[in-house]
Motif scaffolding. Structure first.
Motif, PDB file in Angstrom:
ATOM      1  N   ILE A  69       0.846  -1.208   0.000  1.00  0.00           N
ATOM      2  CA  ILE A  69       0.000   0.000   0.000  1.00  0.00           C
ATOM      3  C   ILE A  69       0.873   1.246   0.000  1.00  0.00           C
ATOM      4  CG2 ILE A  69      -1.652   1.350   1.370  1.00  0.00           C
ATOM      5  CD1 ILE A  69      -2.892  -1.370   2.218  1.00  0.00           C
TER       6      ILE A  69
ATOM      7  N   TYR B  64      -2.749   0.634  -6.139  1.00  0.00           N
ATOM      8  CA  TYR B  64      -3.302   0.956  -4.826  1.00  0.00           C
ATOM      9  C   TYR B  64      -4.590   0.176  -4.583  1.00  0.00           C
ATOM     10  CZ  TYR B  64      -5.209   3.653  -0.934  1.00  0.00           C
ATOM     11  OH  TYR B  64      -5.734   4.027   0.279  1.00  0.00           O
TER      12      TYR B  64
ATOM     13  N   LYS C 230      -5.201  -2.524  -1.627  1.00  0.00           N
ATOM     14  CA  LYS C 230      -6.297  -2.384  -0.665  1.00  0.00           C
ATOM     15  C   LYS C 230      -7.203  -3.627  -0.688  1.00  0.00           C
ATOM     16  CE  LYS C 230      -7.108   0.740   1.703  1.00  0.00           C
ATOM     17  NZ  LYS C 230      -6.719   0.956   3.106  1.00  0.00           N
TER      18      LYS C 230
ATOM     19  N   GLN D 265      -5.478  -6.227   1.220  1.00  0.00           N
ATOM     20  CA  GLN D 265      -5.599  -5.948   2.648  1.00  0.00           C
ATOM     21  C   GLN D 265      -6.974  -6.413   3.170  1.00  0.00           C
ATOM     22  OE1 GLN D 265      -5.905  -1.803   3.932  1.00  0.00           O
ATOM     23  NE2 GLN D 265      -4.352  -2.247   5.502  1.00  0.00           N
TER      24      GLN D 265
END
Length: 161
Positions: A34, A49, A53, A56
């Motif tokens: 990230i 990005y 994400k 994540q």
């Protein structure tokens, strides 16, 4: 009542180790992804990005699932000396055609039918639980009832033949 996850001590340790890895090493790796992706500029058009994400989010989901399981683990006593089929037993059954088949009864988190490890929650596992050597068990399958005879029950450290 909370769901219990029945498994061997070895499997419980594996899950705890995986959870620790995800919370430490893997979490740090995703955070770094990230951070690097942020350096590429405008976040609204930054696919790196977005991907980081998403990774994540998957990681947090995995961690939450494993934490739920680890909190509700029930360690099985694999050395019980009874002659009744229970989780942790390796069972040899004979089918209607006289063919011997061997299965290990395990908790749902450990099952692997391709390797002869069946869940105690499966129809076959449910039919076998509580049976003794010589018992005849009937398993309801999509193609109809299948009858097996329990030939042998084995446990770690014992043998009920």
């Amino acid at each position: 009542m909370e769901k219990e996850y029945k498994m061997s001590a070895a499997r419980a340790k594996e899950l705890q180790e995986k959870l620790n890895y995800l919370k430490t090493t893997r979490s740090d790796e995703v955070a770094e992804q990230i951070k690097i992706a942020r350096g590429f500029g405008d976040l609204s058009e930054n696919s790196e990005y977005d991907e980081a994400k998403n990774e994540q989010g998957k990681l947090y989901s995995q961690i939450a699932e494993l934490e739920e399981i680890v909190q509700h683990i029930v360690i099985l006593d694999e050395n019980s000396g009874t002659d009744v089929i229970s989780i942790g037993c390796t069972v040899t059954v004979t089918d209607e055609n006289g063919k011997d088949l061997q299965y290990t009864i395990a908790g749902s988190q450990e099952s692997n039918p391709m390797h002869g490890i069946i869940s105690e929650e499966s129809p076959f596992g449910k039919a076998l639980l509580g049976a003794r050597k010589g018992d005849i068990v009937t398993v309801e399958a999509p193609r109809g009832a299948i009858v097996y005879t329990v030939k042998k029950i084995e446990r770690a450290g014992s043998n009920k033949e």
